[in-house]
Design a protein around this motif. Structure first.
Motif, PDB file in Angstrom:
ATOM      1  N   ILE A 147      33.506  39.397  15.802  1.00  0.00           N
ATOM      2  CA  ILE A 147      33.864  40.526  16.653  1.00  0.00           C
ATOM      3  C   ILE A 147      33.390  40.317  18.091  1.00  0.00           C
ATOM      4  O   ILE A 147      34.020  40.798  19.044  1.00  0.00           O
ATOM      5  CB  ILE A 147      33.295  41.842  16.069  1.00  0.00           C
ATOM      6  N   LEU A 148      32.295  39.576  18.274  1.00  0.00           N
ATOM      7  CA  LEU A 148      31.842  39.272  19.636  1.00  0.00           C
ATOM      8  C   LEU A 148      32.798  38.291  20.315  1.00  0.00           C
ATOM      9  O   LEU A 148      33.073  38.405  21.511  1.00  0.00           O
ATOM     10  CB  LEU A 148      30.418  38.706  19.605  1.00  0.00           C
ATOM     11  N   GLY A 149      33.303  37.326  19.539  1.00  0.00           N
ATOM     12  CA  GLY A 149      34.308  36.430  20.099  1.00  0.00           C
ATOM     13  C   GLY A 149      35.550  37.182  20.509  1.00  0.00           C
ATOM     14  O   GLY A 149      36.138  36.925  21.576  1.00  0.00           O
ATOM     15  N   GLY A 150      35.978  38.142  19.688  1.00  0.00           N
ATOM     16  CA  GLY A 150      37.142  38.952  20.039  1.00  0.00           C
ATOM     17  C   GLY A 150      36.884  39.823  21.245  1.00  0.00           C
ATOM     18  O   GLY A 150      37.766  40.016  22.090  1.00  0.00           O
ATOM     19  N   ALA A 151      35.651  40.345  21.367  1.00  0.00           N
ATOM     20  CA  ALA A 151      35.316  41.205  22.503  1.00  0.00           C
ATOM     21  C   ALA A 151      35.378  40.440  23.816  1.00  0.00           C
ATOM     22  O   ALA A 151      35.880  40.950  24.832  1.00  0.00           O
ATOM     23  CB  ALA A 151      33.921  41.802  22.295  1.00  0.00           C
ATOM     24  N   VAL A 152      34.855  39.228  23.815  1.00  0.00           N
ATOM     25  CA  VAL A 152      34.889  38.414  25.042  1.00  0.00           C
ATOM     26  C   VAL A 152      36.325  38.013  25.377  1.00  0.00           C
ATOM     27  O   VAL A 152      36.746  38.054  26.535  1.00  0.00           O
ATOM     28  CB  VAL A 152      33.993  37.175  24.872  1.00  0.00           C
ATOM     29  N   ALA A 153      37.099  37.620  24.353  1.00  0.00           N
ATOM     30  CA  ALA A 153      38.488  37.227  24.595  1.00  0.00           C
ATOM     31  C   ALA A 153      39.330  38.394  25.086  1.00  0.00           C
ATOM     32  O   ALA A 153      40.313  38.205  25.824  1.00  0.00           O
ATOM     33  CB  ALA A 153      39.085  36.654  23.311  1.00  0.00           C
ATOM     34  N   ALA A 154      38.959  39.624  24.697  1.00  0.00           N
ATOM     35  CA  ALA A 154      39.722  40.801  25.127  1.00  0.00           C
ATOM     36  C   ALA A 154      39.683  40.984  26.640  1.00  0.00           C
ATOM     37  O   ALA A 154      40.580  41.620  27.218  1.00  0.00           O
ATOM     38  CB  ALA A 154      39.180  42.041  24.429  1.00  0.00           C
ATOM     39  N   ILE A 155      38.667  40.437  27.287  1.00  0.00           N
ATOM     40  CA  ILE A 155      38.588  40.525  28.756  1.00  0.00           C
ATOM     41  C   ILE A 155      39.825  39.909  29.383  1.00  0.00           C
ATOM     42  O   ILE A 155      40.340  40.393  30.399  1.00  0.00           O
ATOM     43  CB  ILE A 155      37.318  39.811  29.250  1.00  0.00           C
ATOM     44  N   ILE A 156      40.334  38.843  28.783  1.00  0.00           N
ATOM     45  CA  ILE A 156      41.462  38.107  29.357  1.00  0.00           C
ATOM     46  C   ILE A 156      42.718  38.974  29.440  1.00  0.00           C
ATOM     47  O   ILE A 156      43.493  38.876  30.389  1.00  0.00           O
ATOM     48  CB  ILE A 156      41.723  36.838  28.530  1.00  0.00           C
ATOM     49  N   VAL A 157      42.929  39.845  28.449  1.00  0.00           N
ATOM     50  CA  VAL A 157      44.151  40.655  28.437  1.00  0.00           C
ATOM     51  C   VAL A 157      43.922  42.053  29.000  1.00  0.00           C
ATOM     52  O   VAL A 157      44.858  42.866  29.049  1.00  0.00           O
ATOM     53  CB  VAL A 157      44.721  40.762  27.010  1.00  0.00           C
ATOM     54  N   TYR A 158      42.711  42.366  29.451  1.00  0.00           N
ATOM     55  CA  TYR A 158      42.418  43.689  29.997  1.00  0.00           C
ATOM     56  C   TYR A 158      43.114  43.860  31.342  1.00  0.00           C
ATOM     57  O   TYR A 158      43.010  43.012  32.239  1.00  0.00           O
ATOM     58  CB  TYR A 158      40.910  43.857  30.147  1.00  0.00           C
ATOM     59  N   ALA A 159      43.820  44.966  31.490  1.00  0.00           N
ATOM     60  CA  ALA A 159      44.601  45.191  32.722  1.00  0.00           C
ATOM     61  C   ALA A 159      43.721  45.251  33.964  1.00  0.00           C
ATOM     62  O   ALA A 159      44.160  44.901  35.073  1.00  0.00           O
ATOM     63  CB  ALA A 159      45.406  46.487  32.577  1.00  0.00           C
ATOM     64  N   GLY A 160      42.454  45.687  33.822  1.00  0.00           N
ATOM     65  CA  GLY A 160      41.579  45.839  34.968  1.00  0.00           C
ATOM     66  C   GLY A 160      41.196  44.552  35.665  1.00  0.00           C
ATOM     67  O   GLY A 160      40.692  44.588  36.799  1.00  0.00           O
ATOM     68  N   VAL A 161      41.428  43.398  35.048  1.00  0.00           N
ATOM     69  CA  VAL A 161      41.072  42.143  35.725  1.00  0.00           C
ATOM     70  C   VAL A 161      41.954  41.909  36.944  1.00  0.00           C
ATOM     71  O   VAL A 161      41.635  41.066  37.795  1.00  0.00           O
ATOM     72  CB  VAL A 161      41.173  40.935  34.770  1.00  0.00           C
ATOM     73  N   ALA A 162      43.049  42.662  37.055  1.00  0.00           N
ATOM     74  CA  ALA A 162      43.920  42.523  38.226  1.00  0.00           C
ATOM     75  C   ALA A 162      43.209  42.949  39.500  1.00  0.00           C
ATOM     76  O   ALA A 162      43.661  42.628  40.606  1.00  0.00           O
ATOM     77  CB  ALA A 162      45.191  43.347  38.026  1.00  0.00           C
ATOM     78  N   ASN A 163      42.099  43.670  39.394  1.00  0.00           N
ATOM     79  CA  ASN A 163      41.339  44.106  40.566  1.00  0.00           C
ATOM     80  C   ASN A 163      40.262  43.113  40.975  1.00  0.00           C
ATOM     81  O   ASN A 163      39.519  43.363  41.925  1.00  0.00           O
ATOM     82  CB  ASN A 163      40.680  45.461  40.267  1.00  0.00           C
ATOM     83  N   ILE A 164      40.164  42.018  40.252  1.00  0.00           N
ATOM     84  CA  ILE A 164      39.103  41.036  40.509  1.00  0.00           C
ATOM     85  C   ILE A 164      39.693  39.827  41.225  1.00  0.00           C
ATOM     86  O   ILE A 164      40.751  39.312  40.847  1.00  0.00           O
ATOM     87  CB  ILE A 164      38.443  40.587  39.191  1.00  0.00           C
ATOM     88  N   GLU A 165      38.997  39.355  42.272  1.00  0.00           N
ATOM     89  CA  GLU A 165      39.457  38.201  43.047  1.00  0.00           C
ATOM     90  C   GLU A 165      38.551  37.008  42.770  1.00  0.00           C
ATOM     91  O   GLU A 165      37.323  37.108  42.849  1.00  0.00           O
ATOM     92  CB  GLU A 165      39.462  38.536  44.532  1.00  0.00           C
ATOM     93  N   VAL A 166      39.160  35.869  42.427  1.00  0.00           N
ATOM     94  CA  VAL A 166      38.421  34.644  42.133  1.00  0.00           C
ATOM     95  C   VAL A 166      39.062  33.498  42.903  1.00  0.00           C
ATOM     96  O   VAL A 166      40.278  33.301  42.830  1.00  0.00           O
ATOM     97  CB  VAL A 166      38.434  34.330  40.624  1.00  0.00           C
ATOM     98  N   PHE A 167      38.236  32.759  43.660  1.00  0.00           N
ATOM     99  CA  PHE A 167      38.727  31.631  44.468  1.00  0.00           C
ATOM    100  C   PHE A 167      39.854  32.077  45.402  1.00  0.00           C
ATOM    101  O   PHE A 167      40.836  31.352  45.611  1.00  0.00           O
ATOM    102  CB  PHE A 167      39.201  30.485  43.574  1.00  0.00           C
ATOM    103  N   GLY A 168      39.713  33.268  45.947  1.00  0.00           N
ATOM    104  CA  GLY A 168      40.684  33.756  46.903  1.00  0.00           C
ATOM    105  C   GLY A 168      41.979  34.272  46.288  1.00  0.00           C
ATOM    106  O   GLY A 168      42.905  34.607  47.023  1.00  0.00           O
ATOM    107  N   GLN A 169      42.042  34.362  44.966  1.00  0.00           N
ATOM    108  CA  GLN A 169      43.248  34.836  44.295  1.00  0.00           C
ATOM    109  C   GLN A 169      42.901  35.970  43.342  1.00  0.00           C
ATOM    110  O   GLN A 169      41.854  35.964  42.703  1.00  0.00           O
ATOM    111  CB  GLN A 169      43.921  33.706  43.505  1.00  0.00           C
ATOM    112  N   LYS A 170      43.825  36.928  43.238  1.00  0.00           N
ATOM    113  CA  LYS A 170      43.658  38.010  42.281  1.00  0.00           C
ATOM    114  C   LYS A 170      43.955  37.482  40.874  1.00  0.00           C
ATOM    115  O   LYS A 170      44.918  36.749  40.659  1.00  0.00           O
ATOM    116  CB  LYS A 170      44.614  39.154  42.599  1.00  0.00           C
ATOM    117  N   LEU A 171      43.105  37.840  39.922  1.00  0.00           N
ATOM    118  CA  LEU A 171      43.393  37.494  38.531  1.00  0.00           C
ATOM    119  C   LEU A 171      44.539  38.358  38.013  1.00  0.00           C
ATOM    120  O   LEU A 171      44.789  39.449  38.524  1.00  0.00           O
ATOM    121  CB  LEU A 171      42.153  37.719  37.657  1.00  0.00           C
TER     122      LEU A 171
END
Length: 520
Positions: free
Chosen positions: A213-237
């Protein structure tokens, strides 16, 4: 007229078919006390056994439901798609009942044996030593590939089901039928793929020794809509960036962090600190590193696959279709599973699977040729007749292990058939007609409901069917004319009634047939 049945008169009813199959298999693998693990894949019941000498290979092969057996890291009984998923739970229940009725003996803690070893016991020890040596010789790379396969194989039923629904929905949309239903079908077909990263993370942590369940919890970050507000290496995720590869990497990292925490965090704080640190550290690394890197790798995989078939075409298809059976024999085909899944996640289908499926067509054509060449060998012809229906549906193990591989040269000519079939499909990819599959697992005729492409369903089906036909024909003629030497014909084209023995006893071909091989 009486309607009384044996069951109504108090007689014991016959067990259901799948339970009867499980009950027939159990004593032939040494009984419940000899079973250490039970699992299954698409076509095989995979068993861990304590004492290999207790397993009765020939008796198992003689069971009507058993298509063949394969010895690898586990003892694998080929039952075929659908059947294995129904027999496995019945087998597990019988094992549990057997253990409850006859508890396992206490472990030996080094005391001297009460009697001298018999020949059978000595042979059993020798078999155990041989198995231990085989396990020791497993290469880290192959063991890693098995872990990858164990992550993705459980997802195949959902991929197949959602893929068929997606194909049905596309057909209804193109025809303009049931417009009120197609949005619901689209949601059903797409829901799993939208969250596939979570399932991959769950299975990855389970396979690498972490808390699923911890592996699933971490992987869920990838599909979470809120990551669109995060910028990495000058690009929005973007949600889903990195896909299954990112989820796999995130869950592996989480598993190692969790193990480290279990080692150093005091037991009194473990329940609070370990999951928090596991999710926090691996989550931050996933957001600020893995999603970007895995996204670039996933994009590169898709671009390379498209470039390979667009520029290489027939040549690439020829090589892929011709080498797939040997890859299967070496267990290296498991490395393709995450590539297929990545392509399906990105493009909606994998263009590689229809080409690789041509290897099965070459195998079917070769088996038919063997049937005609060995007219006097009743045993081999019987094996072919029973295995061909499964071969047409993409289940190749019975033909591989019962016919072509033990004979040797027909296995090579089957690869030639697969190469030409793959070249045919690859040629059309080069001409702009992409042929893909919306799921992994099925092949042969069973792949038709999962086909998709860029030029309409009719053209896609026609190209795939043409590739199968080419594979059948080339596999047949290559085997008929080049699959047998004069010595082989003298040795094998004889009248025999030996049940389920596809090669002559004591022959080199029989020795080859006994060598273990791996097919997932």
């Amino acid at each position: 007229m009486s309607t009384e049945t044996p069951a109504s008169r108090g007689a014991t009813p016959e067990p259901p078919k799948n339970r009867a199959t499980a009950a027939a298999i159990l004593p032939l693998v040494g009984g419940a006390s000899n079973i250490t693990s039970v699992a299954h894949c698409m076509t095989r019941l995979r068993l861990g056994v304590r004492d290999r000498s207790l397993v009765q290979d020939e008796a198992l092969k003689a069971l009507p439901a058993v298509m063949g057996v394969v010895e690898d890291e586990t003892y694998q009984i080929v039952l075929g798609p659908g059947t294995v998923a129904r027999v496995t739970p019945e087998f597990e229940q019988l094992v549990e009942e057997g253990r409850a009725a006859a508890p396992e003996p206490a472990a030996d803690h080094g005391t001297a044996p009460e009697h001298a070893l018999t020949a059978d016991e000595l042979a059993a020890q020798g078999a155990a030593i041989k198995a231990a040596r085989k396990a020791k010789n497993q290469t880290p790379f192959k063991l890693f590939l098995r872990k990858i396969a164990n992550i993705f194989v459980p997802l195949i039923p959902a991929l197949i089901g959602c893929g068929i629904i997606a194909g049905l929905n596309g057909l209804l949309v193109n025809l303009g039928w049931l417009p009120s239903v197609t949005p619901a079908l689209a949601a059903i077909a797409s829901g799993f793929m939208a969250l596939i990263a979570v399932f991959v993370g769950f299975n990855t942590a389970k396979e690498f020794g972490g808390t699923p369940i911890l592996g699933g919890a971490v992987a869920a970050i990838i599909v979470y809509a809120g990551v669109a507000n995060i910028e990495v290496f000058g690009q929005k995720l973007s949600p889903g960036q990195g896909g299954v590869l990112g989820a796999l990497g995130a869950a592996v990292l989480a598993s190692y962090i969790e193990k480290w925490c279990r080692k150093w965090v005091p037991e009194s704080l473990d329940v609070l600190v370990t999951p928090t640190l596991t999710v926090l550290i691996s989550g931050l690394v996933t957001i600020f590193g893995l999603m970007f890197v895995a996204g670039e790798v996933s994009t590169a995989i898709g671009d390379f696959a498209n470039w390979l078939l667009a520029s290489g075409g027939a040549g690439a298809g020829f090589v892929l279709g011709g080498l797939f059976l040997p890859l299967v024999m070496l267990g290296l085909h498991q490395a393709l599973i995450p590539i297929h899944t990545t392509l399906i996640e990105q493009q909606g289908y994998t263009v590689l699977l229809p080409i690789l499926a041509m290897a099965g067509a070459g195998q079917v054509g070769a088996a038919i040729a063997v049937f005609f060449r060995l007219r006097r060998n009743v045993s081999i012809r019987r094996t072919i007749k029973s295995a061909l229906p499964a071969g047409f549906l993409g289940v190749g193990e019975p033909l591989i292990y019962g016919v072509s591989l033990p004979l040797g040269r027909p296995f090579i000519t089957a690869c030639v058939g697969g190469a030409f079939g793959g070249g045919f499909v690859g040629l059309f990819n080069m001409l702009g007609d992409s042929v893909g599959s919306t799921a992994i697992g099925p092949s042969g005729w069973a792949l038709f409901p999962l086909l998709d492409g860029n030029k309409g369903l009719g053209a896609t089906i026609a190209i795939y069917a043409g590739g199968l036909l080419v594979g059948y024909l080339v596999g047949f003629f290559a085997t008929y004319f080049f699959g047998f030497s004069k010595q082989m014909l003298t040795e094998f084209n004889v009248d025999t009634e030996a049940d389920s023995v596809p090669v002559a006893a004591g022959s080199p071909a029989q020795d080859r047939a006994k060598e273990p091989a791996t097919v997932s």
